[in-house]
Design an enzyme around this catalytic site. Structure first.
Site, PDB file in Angstrom:
ATOM      1  N   ASP A  12       0.860  -1.179   0.000  1.00  0.00           N
ATOM      2  CA  ASP A  12       0.000   0.000   0.000  1.00  0.00           C
ATOM      3  C   ASP A  12       0.902   1.236   0.000  1.00  0.00           C
ATOM      4  O   ASP A  12       2.101   1.138   0.277  1.00  0.00           O
ATOM      5  CB  ASP A  12      -0.900  -0.048   1.234  1.00  0.00           C
ATOM      6  CG  ASP A  12      -1.813   1.163   1.336  1.00  0.00           C
ATOM      7  OD1 ASP A  12      -2.305   1.612   0.281  1.00  0.00           O
ATOM      8  OD2 ASP A  12      -2.030   1.659   2.449  1.00  0.00           O
TER       9      ASP A  12
ATOM     10  N   GLU B 281      -8.603  16.240   6.466  1.00  0.00           N
ATOM     11  CA  GLU B 281      -9.544  17.246   6.959  1.00  0.00           C
ATOM     12  C   GLU B 281      -8.953  18.033   8.117  1.00  0.00           C
ATOM     13  O   GLU B 281      -9.080  19.256   8.194  1.00  0.00           O
ATOM     14  CB  GLU B 281     -10.838  16.568   7.395  1.00  0.00           C
ATOM     15  CG  GLU B 281     -11.727  16.128   6.254  1.00  0.00           C
ATOM     16  CD  GLU B 281     -13.124  16.685   6.413  1.00  0.00           C
ATOM     17  OE1 GLU B 281     -13.793  16.298   7.377  1.00  0.00           O
ATOM     18  OE2 GLU B 281     -13.536  17.504   5.590  1.00  0.00           O
TER      19      GLU B 281
ATOM     20  N   LYS C 230     -15.677  21.065  -1.838  1.00  0.00           N
ATOM     21  CA  LYS C 230     -14.278  20.676  -2.035  1.00  0.00           C
ATOM     22  C   LYS C 230     -14.263  19.208  -2.456  1.00  0.00           C
ATOM     23  O   LYS C 230     -15.098  18.409  -2.028  1.00  0.00           O
ATOM     24  CB  LYS C 230     -13.453  20.871  -0.764  1.00  0.00           C
ATOM     25  CG  LYS C 230     -13.826  19.958   0.385  1.00  0.00           C
ATOM     26  CD  LYS C 230     -12.955  20.216   1.600  1.00  0.00           C
ATOM     27  CE  LYS C 230     -13.340  19.266   2.739  1.00  0.00           C
ATOM     28  NZ  LYS C 230     -12.623  19.554   3.984  1.00  0.00           N
TER      29      LYS C 230
ATOM     30  N   ASP D  80      -4.806   5.967  -4.542  1.00  0.00           N
ATOM     31  CA  ASP D  80      -4.537   7.340  -4.953  1.00  0.00           C
ATOM     32  C   ASP D  80      -4.511   7.474  -6.469  1.00  0.00           C
ATOM     33  O   ASP D  80      -4.441   6.492  -7.207  1.00  0.00           O
ATOM     34  CB  ASP D  80      -3.191   7.799  -4.391  1.00  0.00           C
ATOM     35  CG  ASP D  80      -3.355   8.504  -3.061  1.00  0.00           C
ATOM     36  OD1 ASP D  80      -4.503   8.814  -2.714  1.00  0.00           O
ATOM     37  OD2 ASP D  80      -2.347   8.737  -2.379  1.00  0.00           O
TER      38      ASP D  80
ATOM     39  N   ASP E 250      -1.411  -1.007   5.979  1.00  0.00           N
ATOM     40  CA  ASP E 250      -1.697  -0.519   7.335  1.00  0.00           C
ATOM     41  C   ASP E 250      -3.167  -0.269   7.598  1.00  0.00           C
ATOM     42  O   ASP E 250      -3.536   0.059   8.723  1.00  0.00           O
ATOM     43  CB  ASP E 250      -0.931   0.784   7.582  1.00  0.00           C
ATOM     44  CG  ASP E 250      -1.528   1.960   6.821  1.00  0.00           C
ATOM     45  OD1 ASP E 250      -1.901   1.770   5.646  1.00  0.00           O
ATOM     46  OD2 ASP E 250      -1.630   3.058   7.393  1.00  0.00           O
TER      47      ASP E 250
END
Length: 1350
Positions: A390, A489, A553, A669, A837
């Site tokens: 990952d 955040e 956003k 991602d 993880d």
């Protein structure tokens, strides 16, 4: 007696406060039982489980045979003692494990809970709680069962829970009761509550619950937001009440506690196969001896019938042969060693403790040690070829910091002069007393823009302070603590806080902020929640002036397409900024807003209300409503958050690559972010031959991309090698369908079918992709990967990806991660390791041969599913290259010796059968047969299996090529097994025939002949014990106190026990059991016996010594070479190499300017990690606590030439080998441009040694040498700038790794080296380079050192 199990539930009906009604359904009680046994069932159940193993059943069968006197020439205890010992050790281990399970169960079941019974609260043990009971929970208490939240001490039924034990997530969750029950806070009201819940049956879905509450002729929808699940902890809530829906084994926690799939190593599988072969060999020997018995009884035995008749059951020679067969099966059973499996488990347990105790894998920051959570996979750690990792939290820290931003086309946060002095960190305190002192930012132009009142900048930070689901707790005036669902955040809200827009508190209908020192309260009209499909979130607020505005956003891919057309110019500029941020490996978001009129708001609010109350397709209707309002927005800018690499990641990846381990990154991602993290951690380098990007959206386009990638690989390889690669000529322009790793006859698979569709020519030779030289990388996005994983495309994907050094898969789902791992397991005979993880990595971790969990920021779910766990990715290097390699080495040496000693012991019986009339007479005393495997030879081999090592741990890290024998399975395979068996059989021949020949004519000093059975038995047994003890002394490479004690102690125990068993004392007590009375004393006093033993030992051991000497001299393994060079250094001077651990303290930053060498478009990396569902709770219209809204603080090798030959010979499913010919493949950026780059396959150098080892004083002393402080991979010596003579330089690889800052000038190296030195040189530096043999640098210092010694 046995109650019938209730049928499977289709739905569950629960009535509050009515146990009689609920008991009709026979729901499970709240008592849990994870233990397997109790006092009564332990013995029968445990024995039943143990005898399910073939080996134990086999020995039980032998024991039964030994009880038949007609076929047994051995006493029953020769088998029952070892069998009982094995069963007892396993039973004690199982009982200990189960005891701790019982202890844990009792601790949980006896917890106290307050249950509402007949109107009053009574303390009850958890095990006595029943479905339908109402329970009171208090702050910091564990939830006893799966509860429907009825009411809470907080306003409107809100409560806060922590779910770390359930899903590993440490962030706080909010739950809310149904509105109609939220006012039932009084015990009397709750006691009269008689609502009925109809819901789904028990299941393991943690994030889903569907049910309906019926009360007072009305029904209310129930969701997961109304449930408190067992395993959660109540936080920040004084008290709450809940109705038990699922209890005990029906709870979601217990439903998710299913057993993990049992993993077996390749050595386990091979061992099972070999044991079956040995058993077949045993049967063959039994048949041979039985036939011999039949022939002997017919031809010779019949002559003795008059005075030596057969036993009563035997009436002919065939029946005698039949009984003889079973007798020999009993006698020869020790070729299948009963203690093998137990010894293996003991060794693995020891290896696991070494991992747990390793202080160099202990993280002091988080106080976490490495943990081996399984004992069955240790040796497979030394055979890993593919690592699937990952990205976020595994390669990176998952600790976010606000790094850069783009506002109205202006970028902030850039450093004007990266090479200049570090700018001063901004101090926000004078400007904003509420600023977070830990916030770091260096660009003062952004702060000035806020101070001068720039409207765009103010609106930018206003959006960040309003558009989120963060909870705030103000412990004291101005001391704010934010609790965010995701680190992203928290970083964004903290940035807004420091730049003057401070989020202070919220209620379900308001958000209170402080803007440039002025308190402002916004009316929160709606939260348009985040989910993985929308990839964005929005809020609609009304400011104090009454203006309504939507703030949004999200990922740029979804947000930019929803902008108003007038934003085109600004969007182009911002997109460029996003590309730059993504190129730096930053996680990005785009920000936008939209003004709404009152009419627009009212119309949309009504449609939203209808969608929210819909019973069918609610999620789809809400998504459509959100889509309707999130249009024609105005772009504000973009944010860039840095998720820093973990310490030591680039060095670890570089060293693992040198060990021929291929690393694949599987991440959710975006492609651009993942690629740039790949460059940051040195998976991808600017010196790579080619980086292929697969971005097709259709099966056909993906297939074409793969074809072009393979064509390019072959073309570049042909250009690189001057067209000399076999099979490449004439094929470069054709497309390659099917798997290049398969044999020709297998070309009719799915790949072949694809070839017919594209009308491609036949595939090239099977070793074509194997022999491709150069370093390639493959990047594939989620859309393309979905097609690549289809049945008719998977071979295309495997053949292309496995020819690459690095693979990055972007935008992958947790399921796709597991599918990629399964694909490699299916098509490549290679050991895979998955490391992650988070909860999204669990499927990947469970699918791989070995799963490693990182205990990081995303909870412990990955750790709970893993086989090994630690806190830093860099520890993976030590886990594999040290512990894994040692475990594999030790296990292989253990198995080789174990089979050798057992065959040497057992085959003596076989030869003796030809001299005893095939009568199944044993050679040895029966007590020696019993004790040989469990006393005389067990501890020395265990000591070797636990403590042995060929080179120290530091050398294992410095020479990653030492890892390759495990990948090629060279140390224990079928060939090595037969060699061990052959050596054992040879030893048995010597041990039988040498004493037989010598003693047949020998006499005592008194003239009495020595040719008797008992003298022969004692002589052979003593010689056997001495030979196998000397053999293990030769096999042991690392002597500890335990090795000395066990080896020489076992030898001493043999003589002690033998003299005791042959003593007069025991014979007088048990005259029928001890027949060898006085044999030891009389035999071992004879010099001829000791000469016989010495002769047999010499004949057994001298050939082994000679073979090993010649092998080390003529064809040394890489470990031999490393030991040799280490001895040379130790003779000359003390070693100057620093420990590998020191390199982690000097991790350098990403190479400046590396991005300029990359082509192709880059898009911004999306960063948004929190969960869906929080917004709906906040906007539920209920009031929250006004005093403190936030949450409480958390509770807290071999010679490279022949290794490469073996690799090319390895069958088709083996992984793609590295370049075998020493080509100048690019290496990580440790090598300067003036030095020929290093091919990972041809160099044994690696690790993270800071200081290179200097040249010895000799014929070519180093001059003008300077050493940089930048960490480099270790090199044995600097290479000379002056080309060496052809005769000596050709033996060296042109790509010897040289530190970039070390320069030396010297003369030519001496010639005339011996063959040993040449082999050393070849092993260390690989085969000579075809591409640059003429300009190879001079020999390294090791060669110079050696030449001086010689």
């Amino acid at each position: 007696m046995f109650r019938k199990r209730p049928p499977p539930e289709e739905e569950r009906r629960v009535r509050a406060n009515d146990r009689d009604y609920n008991e009709k359904f026979q729901y499970a009680s709240n008592c849990i039982m994870t233990s397997k046994y109790n006092i009564i069932t332990f013995l029968p159940v445990n024995l039943f489980e143990q005898f399910q193993e073939v080996a134990n059943t086999y020995f039980l069968f032998l024991l039964i045979l030994q009880l038949i006197p007609q076929i047994s020439s051995l006493s029953w205890f020769t088998t029952i003692v070892p069998l009982a010992l094995v069963l007892s050790i396993t039973a004690v281990k199982d009982a200990t494990d189960d005891y701790f399970r019982h202890k844990s169960d009792n601790q949980v079941n006896n917890r106290q809970s307050q249950v509402l019974i007949r109107g009053s609260l009574q303390n009850e043990k958890w095990m006595n709680v029943r479905v339908g009971d109402i329970i009171k929970l208090e702050n910091n208490q564990f939830v006893a069962a799966d509860l429907l939240l009825l009411s809470s001490s907080e306003p409107h039924g809100l409560c806060y829970i922590e779910t770390a034990e359930l899903d590993g997530e440490t962030n706080m969750k909010v739950r809310q009761s149904v509105s109609v029950t939220s006012e039932l806070g009084d015990q009397n009201n709750l006691a009269s509550f008689d609502g009925e819940v109809v819901c789904e049956p028990p299941n393991n879905k943690l994030d889903r619950f569907c049910g309906t509450l019926y009360w007072r002729d009305k029904k209310y929808t129930l969701t997961n937001q109304n449930m408190l699940l067992r395993g959660c902890v109540l936080r920040n809530t004084e008290a709450c009440y809940g109705l038990v829906i699922f209890a005990g084994p029906d709870t979601k926690l217990m439903q998710n506690s299913g057993r993990t799939k049992f993993k077996r190593t390749s050595i386990d599988r091979l061992m099972n196969t070999l044991v079956l072969w040995i058993f077949g060999f045993l049967v063959c020997m039994g048949v041979i001896l039985a036939v011999g018995n039949a022939v002997w009884e017919r031809e010779v035995g019949s002559l003795f019938q008059s005075y030596l008749p057969w036993d009563p059951p035997v009436d002919n020679f065939l029946f005698s042969a039949f009984l003889s067969f079973w007798s020999y099966v009993i006698i020869l059973n020790t070729v299948v060693p009963i203690s093998l499996y137990v010894s293996v488990e003991v060794i693995r347990l020891g290896h696991s403790y070494f991992i747990n105790w390793d202080q160099q894998m202990f993280c002091s920051q988080c106080n976490t040690a490495a943990e081996a959570r399984t004992t069955t996979l240790n040796e497979e750690l030394g055979q890993v070829e593919y690592i699937f990792s990952d990205k976020t939290g595994t390669l990176t820290q998952n600790i976010m910091s606000f790094n850069k931003c783009s506002i109205n086309g202006q970028t902030y946060g850039e450093l004007t002069d990266p090479l200049g002095p570090q700018p001063k960190r901004l101090d926000f305190t004078p400007f904003n007393p509420l600023a977070d002192p830990n916030f770091c930012f260096y660009d003062d132009t952004l702060l000035e823009s806020v101070k001068v009142g720039d409207s765009h900048t103010h609106e930018f930070f206003r959006l960040l302070s309003l558009c989120h689901t963060v909870m705030s707790e103000e412990k004291s005036e101005g001391e704010l603590v934010y609790k965010a669902q995701s680190p992203d955040e928290g970083a964004l809200v903290t940035a807004a806080r420091n730049f003057g827009f401070v989020f202070r508190s919220r209620t379900p209908g308001t958000i209170t902020t402080t803007e440039i020192g002025r308190p402002v309260t916004y009316t929160l009209l709606a939260i348009l929640d985040f989910n993985n499909i929308r990839k964005r979130m929005s809020v609609i607020v009304r400011n104090p002036e009454g203006r309504i505005r939507l703030y949004c956003k999200g990922a740029d891919t979804v947000l930019l397409e929803r902008l108003h057309p007038c934003n085109q110019e600004l969007m182009n500029i911002t997109s460029d900024h996003l590309n730059e941020y993504a190129a730096d490996g930053l996680r990005t978001l785009a920000l936008a807003y939209r003004d709404l009129s009152e009419d627009e708001w009212e119309a949309w609010s009504e449609s939203h209300r209808c969608a929210d109350k819909a019973t069918n397709c609610r999620e789809d209707r809400l998504a459509a409503a959100y889509e309707e309002i999130e249009q024609d927005m105005m772009l504000l800018g973009a944010t860039a958050i840095e998720d820093k690499l973990q310490e030591g990641v680039p060095e670890t990846i570089a060293v693992l690559s040198l060990a021929n381990i291929k690393i694949w990154v599987l991440t959710g991602d975006k492609q651009e972010t993942a690629v740039n993290i790949g460059y940051s951690c040195k998976m991808l380098t600017d010196n790579m031959t080619e980086v292929f990007i697969i971005r097709g959206h259709t099966v056909q386009s993906v297939r074409q991309d793969f074809r072009r990638a393979r064509e390019k690989m072959i073309e570049l390889s042909r250009t690189r090698d001057g067209g000399k690669e076999e099979g490449i000529e004439g094929w470069g322009e054709s497309c390659f369908m099917g798997n290049g790793f398969r044999e020709g006859q297998e070309g009719d698979g799915t790949g072949g079918e694809g070839g017919k569709q594209l009308q491609c020519p036949p595939p090239p030779p099977s070793n074509l992709m194997d022999n491709i030289s150069g370093e390639f990388a493959l990047v594939i996005n989620g859309h393309s990967l979905a097609h690549a994983l289809e049945a008719d495309m998977e071979m295309e994907f495997v053949s292309t990806a496995c020819a690459c050094k690095a693979v990055i898969c972007c935008r992958v789902t947790p399921l796709q991660k597991a599918q990629v791992v399964e694909l490699i397991k299916k098509h490549k005979k290679a050991v895979t390791l998955a490391i992650g993880d988070g909860a999204n990595d669990v499927s990947m971790i469970k699918s791989a041969h070995i799963g490693v969990g990182i205990s990081g920021q995303e909870g412990i779910q990955a750790v709970l599913a893993s086989d090994y766990s630690f806190s830093q990715f860099r520890f993976l290097q030590r886990l594999l290259l040290v512990h894994g390699r040692w475990s594999y080495l030790r296990m292989c040496r253990f198995l080789c010796y174990f089979f050798y000693k057992n065959f040497a012991f057992t085959m003596v019986h076989f030869w003796f059968g030809f001299f005893c009339g095939f009568s199944a007479q044993t050679v040895y005393d029966q007590y020696f047969i019993t004790l040989y495997n469990i006393v005389y030879t067990s501890l020395p081999v265990l000591a070797m299996g636990i403590f042995d090592q060929d080179v120290p741990d530091q050398r294992s890290l410095e020479y990653p090529k030492l890892y390759e024998p495990g990948q090629l399975n060279l140390l224990f395979n079928k060939r090595e097994f037969f060699i061990c068996i052959a050596q054992g059989i040879y030893t048995s021949v010597v041990l039988f025939f040498v004493p037989c020949a010598v003693l047949s004519d020998a006499t005592q000093s008194t003239g009495v002949p020595l040719a008797d059975y008992q003298t022969f038995a004692v002589t052979t047994a003593t010689a056997l014990v001495i030979v196998v003890s000397v053999q293990i002394a030769l096999d042991t490479g690392f002597w500890t106190v335990f090795n000395h004690v066990f080896v020489w102690g076992s030898l001493g125990s043999y003589f002690t026990i033998m003299f005791a068993l042959h003593s007069q004392t025991l014979f007088k007590i048990f005259p029928n059991q001890f027949h060898f009375v006085g044999s030891a004393q009389s035999t071992l006093l004879q010099p001829v016996v000791w000469l016989t033993i010495a002769l047999a030992t010499a004949i057994c051991i001298v050939p082994v010594l000679a073979f090993r000497f010649l092998k080390v001299d003529l064809k040394p393994q890489l470990s031999d070479t490393v030991r040799y060079t280490q001895l040379v250094r130790q003779k000359k001077r003390k070693p100057v190499g620093r420990s590998v651990g020191g390199a982690w303290r000097g991790v350098g930053s990403v190479t400046e300017g590396r991005l300029g060498a990359r082509g192709g478009s880059r898009r911004s990396g999306y960063a948004f990690a929190h969960q869906e569902g929080f917004g709906e709770l906040i906007t539920s219209g209920k009031n929250m606590r006004l005093s403190s809204l936030a949450l409480a603080t958390f509770a807290s090798r071999h010679s490279s030439s022949w290794i490469d030959t073996l690799r090319r010979k390895k069958h088709t499913h083996t992984h793609t080998p590295p370049s075998a010919s020493g080509e100048c493949s690019p290496a990580p950026s440790y090598v300067s441009g003036s030095v020929p780059p290093l091919s990972n396959s041809s160099s044994v150098l690696g690790g993270s040694q800071d200081t290179p080892i200097e040249e010895e004083t000799g014929t070519a002393p180093a001059q003008n040498t300077q050493t940089s402080s930048t960490p480099t991979l270790p090199a044995l010596a600097p290479a000379s700038d002056t080309s060496a003579p052809q005769g000596s330089a050709q033996a060296l690889n042109a790509g010897v790794l040289t530190p970039t800052s070390v320069r030396s000038q010297g003369g030519d190296s001496p010639g005339g080296w011996t063959i040993t030195l040449g082999t050393v040189q070849e092993a260390l530096f690989g085969r000579k380079s075809r591409a640059a043999a003429s300009n190879s640098p001079g020999p390294p210092s090791v060669a110079k050192e050696t030449s001086q010694i010689e």
